[in-house]
Write a protein that holds these residues in place. Structure first.
Motif, PDB file in Angstrom:
ATOM      1  N   HIS A 123       0.821  -1.066  -0.066  1.00 53.00           N
ATOM      2  CA  HIS A 123       0.045   0.041  -0.019  1.00 53.00           C
ATOM      3  C   HIS A 123       0.815   1.353  -0.087  1.00 53.00           C
ATOM      4  CE1 HIS A 123      -3.436  -2.465   1.221  1.00 53.00           C
ATOM      5  NE2 HIS A 123      -2.573  -3.092   1.894  1.00 53.00           N
ATOM      6  N   GLU A 124       0.521   2.272  -0.817  1.00 51.85           N
ATOM      7  CA  GLU A 124       1.047   3.531  -0.722  1.00 51.85           C
ATOM      8  C   GLU A 124       0.207   4.308   0.444  1.00 51.85           C
ATOM      9  OE1 GLU A 124       2.222   7.510  -3.240  1.00 51.85           O
ATOM     10  OE2 GLU A 124       2.168   5.397  -4.479  1.00 51.85           O
ATOM     11  N   ALA A 125       1.090   4.430   1.450  1.00 53.49           N
ATOM     12  CA  ALA A 125       0.422   4.653   2.688  1.00 53.49           C
ATOM     13  C   ALA A 125       0.667   6.160   3.211  1.00 53.49           C
ATOM     14  CB  ALA A 125       0.815   3.801   3.728  1.00 53.49           C
ATOM     15  N   GLY A 126       1.636   6.833   2.799  1.00 50.58           N
ATOM     16  CA  GLY A 126       1.911   8.068   3.662  1.00 50.58           C
ATOM     17  C   GLY A 126       3.064   8.784   3.192  1.00 50.58           C
ATOM     18  N   ILE A 127       3.495  10.024   3.825  1.00 52.01           N
ATOM     19  CA  ILE A 127       4.695  10.616   3.621  1.00 52.01           C
ATOM     20  C   ILE A 127       5.680  10.772   4.919  1.00 52.01           C
ATOM     21  CG2 ILE A 127       5.592  12.666   2.833  1.00 52.01           C
ATOM     22  CD1 ILE A 127       2.613  13.260   1.655  1.00 52.01           C
ATOM     23  N   ALA A 128       7.095  10.733   4.645  1.00 47.38           N
ATOM     24  CA  ALA A 128       7.825  11.036   5.713  1.00 47.38           C
ATOM     25  C   ALA A 128       8.410  12.725   5.528  1.00 47.38           C
ATOM     26  CB  ALA A 128       9.135  10.166   5.425  1.00 47.38           C
ATOM     27  N   LEU A 129       8.391  13.126   6.554  1.00 45.32           N
ATOM     28  CA  LEU A 129       8.665  14.657   6.558  1.00 45.32           C
ATOM     29  C   LEU A 129       9.750  15.201   7.604  1.00 45.32           C
ATOM     30  CD1 LEU A 129       5.127  15.675   6.967  1.00 45.32           C
ATOM     31  CD2 LEU A 129       6.240  15.504   4.965  1.00 45.32           C
ATOM     32  N   GLU A 130      10.315  16.066   7.139  1.00 41.76           N
ATOM     33  CA  GLU A 130      11.319  16.798   8.207  1.00 41.76           C
ATOM     34  C   GLU A 130      10.704  18.093   8.351  1.00 41.76           C
ATOM     35  OE1 GLU A 130      15.364  17.054   6.482  1.00 41.76           O
ATOM     36  OE2 GLU A 130      15.706  15.042   6.962  1.00 41.76           O
ATOM     37  N   LEU A 131      10.616  18.525   9.573  1.00 43.91           N
ATOM     38  CA  LEU A 131      10.015  19.807   9.999  1.00 43.91           C
ATOM     39  C   LEU A 131      10.850  20.699  10.635  1.00 43.91           C
ATOM     40  CD1 LEU A 131       6.430  18.667  11.253  1.00 43.91           C
ATOM     41  CD2 LEU A 131       7.019  19.036   9.090  1.00 43.91           C
ATOM     42  N   TYR A 132      11.001  21.986  10.297  1.00 39.07           N
ATOM     43  CA  TYR A 132      12.036  22.786  10.788  1.00 39.07           C
ATOM     44  C   TYR A 132      11.394  24.063  11.343  1.00 39.07           C
ATOM     45  CZ  TYR A 132      15.823  20.262   8.242  1.00 39.07           C
ATOM     46  OH  TYR A 132      16.546  19.374   7.902  1.00 39.07           O
ATOM     47  N   SER A 133      11.514  24.451  12.646  1.00 45.49           N
ATOM     48  CA  SER A 133      10.965  25.378  13.101  1.00 45.49           C
ATOM     49  C   SER A 133      12.057  26.329  13.831  1.00 45.49           C
ATOM     50  CB  SER A 133       9.989  25.072  14.361  1.00 45.49           C
ATOM     51  OG  SER A 133       9.540  26.152  14.967  1.00 45.49           O
ATOM     52  N   GLN A 134      12.234  27.518  13.591  1.00 44.23           N
ATOM     53  CA  GLN A 134      13.277  28.426  14.301  1.00 44.23           C
ATOM     54  C   GLN A 134      13.215  28.717  15.814  1.00 44.23           C
ATOM     55  OE1 GLN A 134      13.769  32.238  12.400  1.00 44.23           O
ATOM     56  NE2 GLN A 134      16.101  32.203  12.821  1.00 44.23           N
ATOM     57  N   ILE A 135      14.250  28.332  16.508  1.00 40.22           N
ATOM     58  CA  ILE A 135      13.887  28.540  17.852  1.00 40.22           C
ATOM     59  C   ILE A 135      14.958  29.540  18.349  1.00 40.22           C
ATOM     60  CG2 ILE A 135      13.111  26.254  18.503  1.00 40.22           C
ATOM     61  CD1 ILE A 135      16.154  25.432  19.075  1.00 40.22           C
ATOM     62  N   GLU A 136      15.993  29.999  17.837  1.00 41.96           N
ATOM     63  CA  GLU A 136      17.034  30.983  17.888  1.00 41.96           C
ATOM     64  C   GLU A 136      17.369  31.567  16.495  1.00 41.96           C
ATOM     65  OE1 GLU A 136      20.369  29.973  20.342  1.00 41.96           O
ATOM     66  OE2 GLU A 136      19.224  28.891  21.807  1.00 41.96           O
ATOM     67  N   GLU A 137      18.043  32.669  16.523  1.00 45.34           N
ATOM     68  CA  GLU A 137      18.462  33.388  15.260  1.00 45.34           C
ATOM     69  C   GLU A 137      19.164  32.472  14.333  1.00 45.34           C
ATOM     70  OE1 GLU A 137      20.690  37.371  13.619  1.00 45.34           O
ATOM     71  OE2 GLU A 137      20.603  36.881  15.742  1.00 45.34           O
ATOM     72  N   ASP A 138      19.962  31.574  14.857  1.00 50.32           N
ATOM     73  CA  ASP A 138      20.698  30.689  14.100  1.00 50.32           C
ATOM     74  C   ASP A 138      20.579  29.157  14.417  1.00 50.32           C
ATOM     75  OD1 ASP A 138      21.794  30.719  16.447  1.00 50.32           O
ATOM     76  OD2 ASP A 138      24.094  30.620  15.673  1.00 50.32           O
ATOM     77  N   LYS A 139      19.337  28.937  15.140  1.00 54.77           N
ATOM     78  CA  LYS A 139      19.107  27.591  15.405  1.00 54.77           C
ATOM     79  C   LYS A 139      17.696  26.959  14.949  1.00 54.77           C
ATOM     80  CE  LYS A 139      22.564  26.834  18.806  1.00 54.77           C
ATOM     81  NZ  LYS A 139      23.134  26.366  20.176  1.00 54.77           N
ATOM     82  N   TYR A 140      17.527  26.075  14.690  1.00 53.24           N
ATOM     83  CA  TYR A 140      16.407  25.503  14.103  1.00 53.24           C
ATOM     84  C   TYR A 140      16.245  24.226  14.813  1.00 53.24           C
ATOM     85  CZ  TYR A 140      15.721  28.781  10.352  1.00 53.24           C
ATOM     86  OH  TYR A 140      15.970  29.919   9.743  1.00 53.24           O
ATOM     87  N   LYS A 141      14.764  23.754  15.312  1.00 56.47           N
ATOM     88  CA  LYS A 141      14.642  22.311  15.767  1.00 56.47           C
ATOM     89  C   LYS A 141      13.945  21.635  14.982  1.00 56.47           C
ATOM     90  CE  LYS A 141      11.768  20.429  19.413  1.00 56.47           C
ATOM     91  NZ  LYS A 141      10.504  20.704  20.392  1.00 56.47           N
ATOM     92  N   ARG A 142      14.337  20.399  14.555  1.00 52.74           N
ATOM     93  CA  ARG A 142      13.975  19.608  13.326  1.00 52.74           C
ATOM     94  C   ARG A 142      13.322  18.420  14.171  1.00 52.74           C
ATOM     95  NH1 ARG A 142      17.989  16.465   9.202  1.00 52.74           N
ATOM     96  NH2 ARG A 142      18.734  15.622  11.394  1.00 52.74           N
ATOM     97  N   ILE A 143      12.069  17.975  13.439  1.00 52.04           N
ATOM     98  CA  ILE A 143      11.708  16.834  13.875  1.00 52.04           C
ATOM     99  C   ILE A 143      11.408  15.998  12.661  1.00 52.04           C
ATOM    100  CG2 ILE A 143       9.374  15.788  14.587  1.00 52.04           C
ATOM    101  CD1 ILE A 143       8.947  18.238  16.496  1.00 52.04           C
ATOM    102  N   LEU A 144      11.506  14.783  12.595  1.00 53.73           N
ATOM    103  CA  LEU A 144      11.374  13.891  11.691  1.00 53.73           C
ATOM    104  C   LEU A 144      10.075  12.981  11.811  1.00 53.73           C
ATOM    105  CD1 LEU A 144      14.393  14.479  11.643  1.00 53.73           C
ATOM    106  CD2 LEU A 144      14.829  12.310  10.602  1.00 53.73           C
TER     107      LEU A 144
END
Length: 323
Positions: free
Chosen positions: A83-104
């Motif tokens: 079954h083609e069942a979904g999508i894998a994602l990387e989500l990036y949210s800025q937490i500081e000026e030069d840093k991001y939080k990444r969720i897979l």
């Protein structure tokens, strides 16, 4: 595992990354995704927020405060179907000026469609926001459309409670498709064989039923008694066999079929050969060109070629095939 059960299907990995992740390569990817989204008046801005533009581009609304990067198309193998069942994602949210939080995340189709994954506190916190719930439909569009940037090998397969990725996933998909093709081929061959057998059985039943009727209407002599001159329709029998003149029998059966509008799918020689293999007819010759066994057998001291019919096998064949 029940198919697409969210609590089993979704996986999460979280880490902090430096802003340089978005330099060069990530900006190139963001530009590539934006090309895909432009027809929907959507784009990710330089802060990697998803933005909706008005038709005339005079106004803009921010949809969410994170960047969505698809990494894989997801498949689920339940041992019967892939079954083609979904999508894998990387989500990036800025937490500081030069840093991001990444969720897979691995999201199944249902979760993407309903958006309930955003309300799951075990996956998200204040760093990831969709500003209004009714704006989620634009994020859903962005997620689905951005998968167009994925390459052929960017696939993951959930199988046997584990994820196979990239080359391992492609190898699994190829093996699965090969197995399915072999299964379909075997099924097709079995169906073809069954269809052929049904065709042969129907013809054989029609022929032997007519032949039995013919036997009931002619004079049966003790093998190998000479027939009288007055009687033109005869055959012979002993305890095990009927002996019917081949040409006379086929001539009578052809007329019977024509009268009853019965049409054979096999030709006469094929039907003869099938009933020889079934043990109904006895043969002692092979045609030299085709190597097909002859049902019109020489049986001394008879002068005519005859069907030599096994009485027991004739009865067994009709009883078995008609039931």
């Amino acid at each position: 595992m029940e198919k697409y059960l969210s609590e089993d299907f979704i996986e999460k990995f979280s880490e902090r990354v430096k802003g340089s992740v978005f330099d060069h390569e990530m900006n190139r990817i963001r530009t590539k995704i934006n090309r895909v989204l432009q027809k929907e008046n959507l784009y990710f801005d330089e802060e990697c927020y998803l933005v909706l533009q008005s038709e005339n581009k005079e106004t803009e609304n921010k949809i969410c405060n994170f960047f969505v990067l698809p990494t894989h198309t997801l498949y689920y193998d339940d041992d019967e179907k892939l079954h083609e069942a979904g999508i894998a994602l990387e989500l990036y949210s800025q937490i500081e000026e030069d840093k991001y939080k990444r969720i897979l995340l691995n999201l199944n189709d249902e979760a993407i469609e309903k958006g309930n994954w955003l309300n799951n506190i075990s996956f998200f916190d204040r760093d990831y926001l969709v500003y209004k719930s009714d704006l989620y439909r634009y994020l859903r569009i962005a997620i689905k459309l951005s998968t167009r940037i994925l390459k052929e090998n960017q696939k993951k397969v959930f199988y046997d409670d584990a994820w196979l990725e990239d080359d391992d996933a492609l190898e699994h998909i190829s093996a699965f498709k090969y197995d399915q093709r072999m299964l379909q081929l075997r099924k097709y061959n079995n169906e073809l064989e069954n269809d052929t057998n049904r065709k042969e059985d129907i013809d054989a039943i029609n022929f032997l039923t007519a032949q039995s009727k013919y036997i009931s209407e002619i004079t049966m002599l003790a093998f190998p008694e000479d027939p009288s001159v007055e009687n033109s329709e005869w055959g012979w029998e002993d305890n095990e066999y009927y002996y019917l003149v081949y040409s006379k029998t086929w001539s009578w059966i052809r007329a019977f079929f024509n009268h009853n509008e019965i049409k054979l799918k096999l030709n006469e020689k094929e039907l003869d050969d099938y009933l020889i293999e079934a043990g109904v007819f006895e043969s002692n010759e092979i045609r030299p060109k085709t190597k097909i066994k002859r049902a019109d057998r020489k049986t001394p001291p008879l002068k005519q070629r005859v069907f030599m019919i096994n009485k027991l096998r004739l009865h067994e064949f009709l009883s078995h095939k008609e039931n």
